[in-house]
Design a protein around this motif. Structure first.
Motif, PDB file in Angstrom:
ATOM      1  N   ASP A  39       6.796  17.241  16.637  1.00  0.00           N
ATOM      2  CA  ASP A  39       7.700  17.844  15.657  1.00  0.00           C
ATOM      3  C   ASP A  39       7.416  17.394  14.231  1.00  0.00           C
ATOM      4  O   ASP A  39       8.118  17.804  13.302  1.00  0.00           O
ATOM      5  CB  ASP A  39       9.149  17.510  16.022  1.00  0.00           C
ATOM      6  N   GLN A 122      15.662  20.339  15.716  1.00  0.00           N
ATOM      7  CA  GLN A 122      15.878  20.841  17.076  1.00  0.00           C
ATOM      8  C   GLN A 122      16.680  22.135  17.070  1.00  0.00           C
ATOM      9  O   GLN A 122      16.485  23.009  17.911  1.00  0.00           O
ATOM     10  CB  GLN A 122      16.606  19.774  17.891  1.00  0.00           C
ATOM     11  N   PRO A 150      17.753   9.940  15.882  1.00  0.00           N
ATOM     12  CA  PRO A 150      18.578  11.111  16.186  1.00  0.00           C
ATOM     13  C   PRO A 150      20.048  10.809  16.451  1.00  0.00           C
ATOM     14  O   PRO A 150      20.820  11.737  16.691  1.00  0.00           O
ATOM     15  CB  PRO A 150      17.898  11.692  17.430  1.00  0.00           C
ATOM     16  N   HIS A 151      20.446   9.563  16.436  1.00  0.00           N
ATOM     17  CA  HIS A 151      21.842   9.199  16.675  1.00  0.00           C
ATOM     18  C   HIS A 151      22.395   8.491  15.435  1.00  0.00           C
ATOM     19  O   HIS A 151      21.690   7.723  14.776  1.00  0.00           O
ATOM     20  CB  HIS A 151      21.967   8.287  17.890  1.00  0.00           C
ATOM     21  N   THR A 158      20.281  10.029   9.966  1.00  0.00           N
ATOM     22  CA  THR A 158      20.439  10.696  11.255  1.00  0.00           C
ATOM     23  C   THR A 158      19.682  12.017  11.280  1.00  0.00           C
ATOM     24  O   THR A 158      20.010  12.944  10.522  1.00  0.00           O
ATOM     25  CB  THR A 158      21.920  10.961  11.537  1.00  0.00           C
ATOM     26  N   GLN A 161      16.672  15.895  15.334  1.00  0.00           N
ATOM     27  CA  GLN A 161      15.504  16.022  16.217  1.00  0.00           C
ATOM     28  C   GLN A 161      15.325  14.718  16.981  1.00  0.00           C
ATOM     29  O   GLN A 161      15.738  13.654  16.509  1.00  0.00           O
ATOM     30  CB  GLN A 161      14.240  16.332  15.412  1.00  0.00           C
ATOM     31  N   ASP A 162      14.711  14.802  18.142  1.00  0.00           N
ATOM     32  CA  ASP A 162      14.438  13.610  18.958  1.00  0.00           C
ATOM     33  C   ASP A 162      13.215  12.903  18.389  1.00  0.00           C
ATOM     34  O   ASP A 162      12.118  12.942  18.953  1.00  0.00           O
ATOM     35  CB  ASP A 162      14.214  14.029  20.410  1.00  0.00           C
ATOM     36  N   TYR A 164      12.055   9.285  15.876  1.00  0.00           N
ATOM     37  CA  TYR A 164      12.417   8.011  15.266  1.00  0.00           C
ATOM     38  C   TYR A 164      11.352   7.666  14.229  1.00  0.00           C
ATOM     39  O   TYR A 164      10.166   7.901  14.455  1.00  0.00           O
ATOM     40  CB  TYR A 164      12.480   6.894  16.314  1.00  0.00           C
ATOM     41  N   ARG A 184       6.297   9.371  25.674  1.00  0.00           N
ATOM     42  CA  ARG A 184       6.410   9.669  24.255  1.00  0.00           C
ATOM     43  C   ARG A 184       5.025   9.689  23.600  1.00  0.00           C
ATOM     44  O   ARG A 184       4.043   9.197  24.172  1.00  0.00           O
ATOM     45  CB  ARG A 184       7.276   8.615  23.550  1.00  0.00           C
ATOM     46  N   ARG A 232       8.718  13.026  20.573  1.00  0.00           N
ATOM     47  CA  ARG A 232       8.680  13.567  21.926  1.00  0.00           C
ATOM     48  C   ARG A 232       7.328  14.210  22.187  1.00  0.00           C
ATOM     49  O   ARG A 232       6.661  14.678  21.246  1.00  0.00           O
ATOM     50  CB  ARG A 232       9.817  14.576  22.133  1.00  0.00           C
TER      51      ARG A 232
END
Length: 236
Positions: A39, A122, A150-151, A158, A161-162, A164, A184, A232
């Protein structure tokens, strides 16, 4: 599997006020081998002359991250934010359903160098948002510190998307080990300095594609500034 992306092979754009190096296809630079990774779509290494910059322009459906290496960036956007970003701060803008912004070198005497990063969200059409967080020298010293995830959390921005993003500044001789969840992939951008990654020598501006690995061993041969994207796995 580790694949080096040498700095000198990146795309290059020269506009007088802007000298840019593109790790992935961008603008007039297109290479079908480098159209993004998972991504992660854009890493632009921009050097902006005193007083230079990008006038107000628009974006949609993109996670935009700016990491300043040298100088001071002046930002203004259609959400009403006016800010200055300096080294040690992460700036994040979710373009979502649409946003306009301008970016200028805040100094009339000193050059500005920054990395601008685009990540595919996402979900499309989200409401635009803005975040800016400053990190202490201790948080970034001789380690990789999470600056985007993503959290929600107080000490990182934040992402929608997944993905970091970790940043670190290493002094000569410093070592760090980073582990991944199985399945990953990752991309490492060496912003400055010299670094050994699992025995692979990296120079300033080099990138490293990381696939099917569960651990990285970093050793700074000289002072180094590093960005690591934990992504991802997306079949290419």
């Amino acid at each position: 599997m580790l694949t080096l992306r040498p700095a000198q092979e990146r795309g290059h754009a020269e506009f007088g006020w802007l000298s840019a190096r593109h790790s992935f296809s961008f603008g007039h630079y297109f290479d079908p081998r480098f159209t993004g990774f998972s991504d992660l779509l854009v890493i632009n290494d921009d050097r902006i002359a005193p007083g230079g910059g990008f006038p107000m322009h628009g974006h949609r459906d993109m996670e935009i991250i700016t990491w300043v290496l040298e100088g001071e960036l002046e930002h203004q956007d259609s959400m009403g934010h006016r800010a200055r970003i300096v080294p040690g701060e992460v700036q994040y803008m979710r373009a979502g359903s649409g946003v306009r912004h301008s970016e200028y070198n805040a100094s009339a005497q000193h050059s500005l160098r920054l990395l601008q990063i685009w990540i595919q969200p996402q979900t499309l059409g989200l409401s635009p948002t803005y975040q800016q967080i400053a990190f202490s020298a201790e948080e970034l010293h001789n380690r990789l510190h999470c600056i985007a995830a993503p959290h929600p959390a107080p000490r990182h921005v934040t992402l929608a998307q997944d993905a970091y993003l970790y940043a670190g500044r290493f002094e000569a001789g410093a070592a760090w080990q980073h582990t991944f969840v199985a399945g990953r992939c990752a991309y490492l951008q060496l912003a400055r300095g010299e670094l050994l990654v699992n025995g692979i020598a990296m120079q300033e501006g080099d990138g490293l594609f990381i696939e099917q690995e569960t651990r990285l061993d970093l050793l700074a041969e000289h002072t180094a500034e590093v960005l690591l994207f934990d992504l991802r796995h997306v079949p290419q």
